[in-house]
Design a protein around this motif. Structure first.
Motif, PDB file in Angstrom:
ATOM      1  N   MET A   1       0.935  -1.424  -0.038  1.00  0.00           N
ATOM      2  CA  MET A   1      -0.025   0.061  -0.003  1.00  0.00           C
ATOM      3  C   MET A   1       0.866   1.284  -0.023  1.00  0.00           C
ATOM      4  O   MET A   1       1.840   1.311   0.893  1.00  0.00           O
ATOM      5  N   ARG A   2       0.409   1.929  -0.967  1.00  0.00           N
ATOM      6  CA  ARG A   2       1.451   3.360  -0.980  1.00  0.00           C
ATOM      7  C   ARG A   2       0.594   4.735  -0.569  1.00  0.00           C
ATOM      8  O   ARG A   2      -0.517   4.594  -1.200  1.00  0.00           O
ATOM      9  N   ILE A   3       1.106   5.390   0.237  1.00  0.00           N
ATOM     10  CA  ILE A   3       0.258   6.662   0.892  1.00  0.00           C
ATOM     11  C   ILE A   3       1.148   7.712   0.620  1.00  0.00           C
ATOM     12  O   ILE A   3       2.274   7.738   0.651  1.00  0.00           O
ATOM     13  N   LEU A   4       0.253   8.951   0.496  1.00  0.00           N
ATOM     14  CA  LEU A   4       1.127  10.383   0.600  1.00  0.00           C
ATOM     15  C   LEU A   4       0.627  11.107   1.855  1.00  0.00           C
ATOM     16  O   LEU A   4      -0.757  11.169   2.013  1.00  0.00           O
ATOM     17  N   CYS A  27       5.724   3.178   9.953  1.00  0.00           N
ATOM     18  CA  CYS A  27       5.227   2.666   8.743  1.00  0.00           C
ATOM     19  C   CYS A  27       6.279   1.651   7.840  1.00  0.00           C
ATOM     20  O   CYS A  27       5.957   0.971   7.312  1.00  0.00           O
ATOM     21  N   GLU A  28       7.539   1.979   8.122  1.00  0.00           N
ATOM     22  CA  GLU A  28       8.565   0.790   7.481  1.00  0.00           C
ATOM     23  C   GLU A  28       8.278  -0.375   8.148  1.00  0.00           C
ATOM     24  O   GLU A  28       8.660  -1.414   7.576  1.00  0.00           O
ATOM     25  N   LYS A  29       8.285  -0.500   9.602  1.00  0.00           N
ATOM     26  CA  LYS A  29       7.967  -1.636  10.147  1.00  0.00           C
ATOM     27  C   LYS A  29       6.880  -2.507   9.780  1.00  0.00           C
ATOM     28  O   LYS A  29       7.022  -3.819   9.545  1.00  0.00           O
ATOM     29  N   ALA A  34       5.131   4.869   2.723  1.00  0.00           N
ATOM     30  CA  ALA A  34       4.621   6.081   3.112  1.00  0.00           C
ATOM     31  C   ALA A  34       5.498   7.330   2.500  1.00  0.00           C
ATOM     32  O   ALA A  34       6.740   7.245   2.821  1.00  0.00           O
ATOM     33  N   GLU A  35       5.144   8.069   1.770  1.00  0.00           N
ATOM     34  CA  GLU A  35       5.876   9.171   1.212  1.00  0.00           C
ATOM     35  C   GLU A  35       5.322  10.586   2.064  1.00  0.00           C
ATOM     36  O   GLU A  35       4.346  10.729   2.024  1.00  0.00           O
ATOM     37  N   ASP A  58      -2.506   4.792  -2.713  1.00  0.00           N
ATOM     38  CA  ASP A  58      -3.778   4.474  -2.164  1.00  0.00           C
ATOM     39  C   ASP A  58      -4.521   4.978  -1.139  1.00  0.00           C
ATOM     40  O   ASP A  58      -5.358   4.740  -0.602  1.00  0.00           O
ATOM     41  N   ALA A  59      -3.826   6.281  -0.724  1.00  0.00           N
ATOM     42  CA  ALA A  59      -4.361   7.043   0.233  1.00  0.00           C
ATOM     43  C   ALA A  59      -3.647   8.213   0.373  1.00  0.00           C
ATOM     44  O   ALA A  59      -2.651   8.516   0.078  1.00  0.00           O
TER      45      ALA A  59
END
Length: 298
Positions: A1-4, A27-29, A34-35, A58-59
């Motif tokens: 899942m990729r989020i901004l 977030c990494e864990k 996450a950007e 995705d969000a």
């Protein structure tokens, strides 16, 4: 899942900046891609949310207080990307009223990230309002009168945390007075002298004030709370009940549910949408039923 994540490092009197490394690490864990884009000045979150190509995300997540969420939501509605992902929230500001709808506290940033990672969507209402020739949106509440005065005074007191709004209220009691207003509620016009008008979408304002206990986030209704003319000592008694919502039982309080509301006052006064000082009366507000996809707990 990729989020901004549009992140306000100054939220919570700088607390958010200290939390950022921990939030990134978590977030990494959990393998959440996450950007982070950090805001640098008021209004920057609107720019970031409106100008970013949201395809591939995705969000779109707001991280800060209610003001940051307000800006992200307004940028979201301005964004021209054909596909727009759901919105999420990581609360870490001074005022976090909307987090109450998610059953979160300000310390629950890990839980908030878990909600985002679970990718469960709920369609919620937003409120579109027009004032000063601008068309804007809010998800919590828009206030005028005494409430706007409190919001304005609370800004330099935010280093006190949630107590900022309580202290601002007590200070502003000294200059309390009612104003003549005209309300048009679902086409019906009426006049009265009021101390404040709050137009709510969610239940809470200022994090701790249960201003609209009947509000539901997806019912397509605005909850309009009107405090009519009363004395200072009476207001002090009433003020204590706003924390549990029992203020609506006072005869000086009107509680009306509607789909559209317009407000005019004898003199233009400031508006406070989601804790931000933006615009002046007259104002018109419309509830957009289940218009926004939001990442929600189970």
């Amino acid at each position: 899942m990729r989020i901004l994540v549009i992140y306000n490092p100054m939220a919570g009197a700088g607390r958010a900046e200290k939390l950022l490394p921990d939030i990134k690490a978590y977030c990494e864990k959990i393998n959440l891609n996450a950007e982070f884009q950090l805001t640098e000045y008021p209004g920057h979150a609107v720019e970031l949310a409106s100008r970013t190509n949201l395809l591939g995300y995705d969000a779109l997540v707001a991280s800060g207080g209610d003001g940051t969420l307000y800006e992200v939501v307004n940028g979201y509605y301005l964004n021209k990307t054909e596909y727009k992902p759901p919105v999420g929230l990581i609360p870490n500001g001074t005022g976090n009223a909307f987090m109450k709808e998610l059953n979160l506290s300000r310390e629950d940033w890990q839980k908030a990230i878990d909600i985002i990672a679970s990718n469960r969507v709920r369609m919620i209402d937003t409120c579109r309002y027009i004032a000063d020739n601008q068309c804007l949106h809010f998800v919590n509440a828009l206030g005028t009168g005494f409430i706007a005065q409190i919001g304005k005074l609370a800004v330099p007191l935010k280093w006190l945390g949630n107590a900022a709004y309580t202290i601002a209220t007590l200070i502003k009691l000294i200059t309390l007075r009612a104003h003549k207003i005209e309300l048009i509620i679902d086409g019906v016009t009426s006049e009265r002298e009021s101390v404040f008008v709050e137009i709510s979408n969610s239940r809470y304002t200022g994090t701790t004030f249960l201003i609209a206990p009947k509000a539901r986030i997806d019912d397509g209704k605005l909850d309009v709370i009107i405090l009519n003319k009363l004395g200072r000592f009476r207001l002090i008694r009433l003020f204590k009940t706003i924390f549990d919502g029992s203020h609506i039982n006072y005869p000086e309080i009107e509680y009306i549910q509607a789909q559209k509301v317009a407000l005019k006052e004898s003199e233009p006064r400031e508006l406070v949408p989601d804790g931000e000082l933006i615009g002046k009366t007259p104002v018109s507000v419309e509830c957009l039923k289940q218009d926004l996809a939001f990442l929600w707990p189970k």
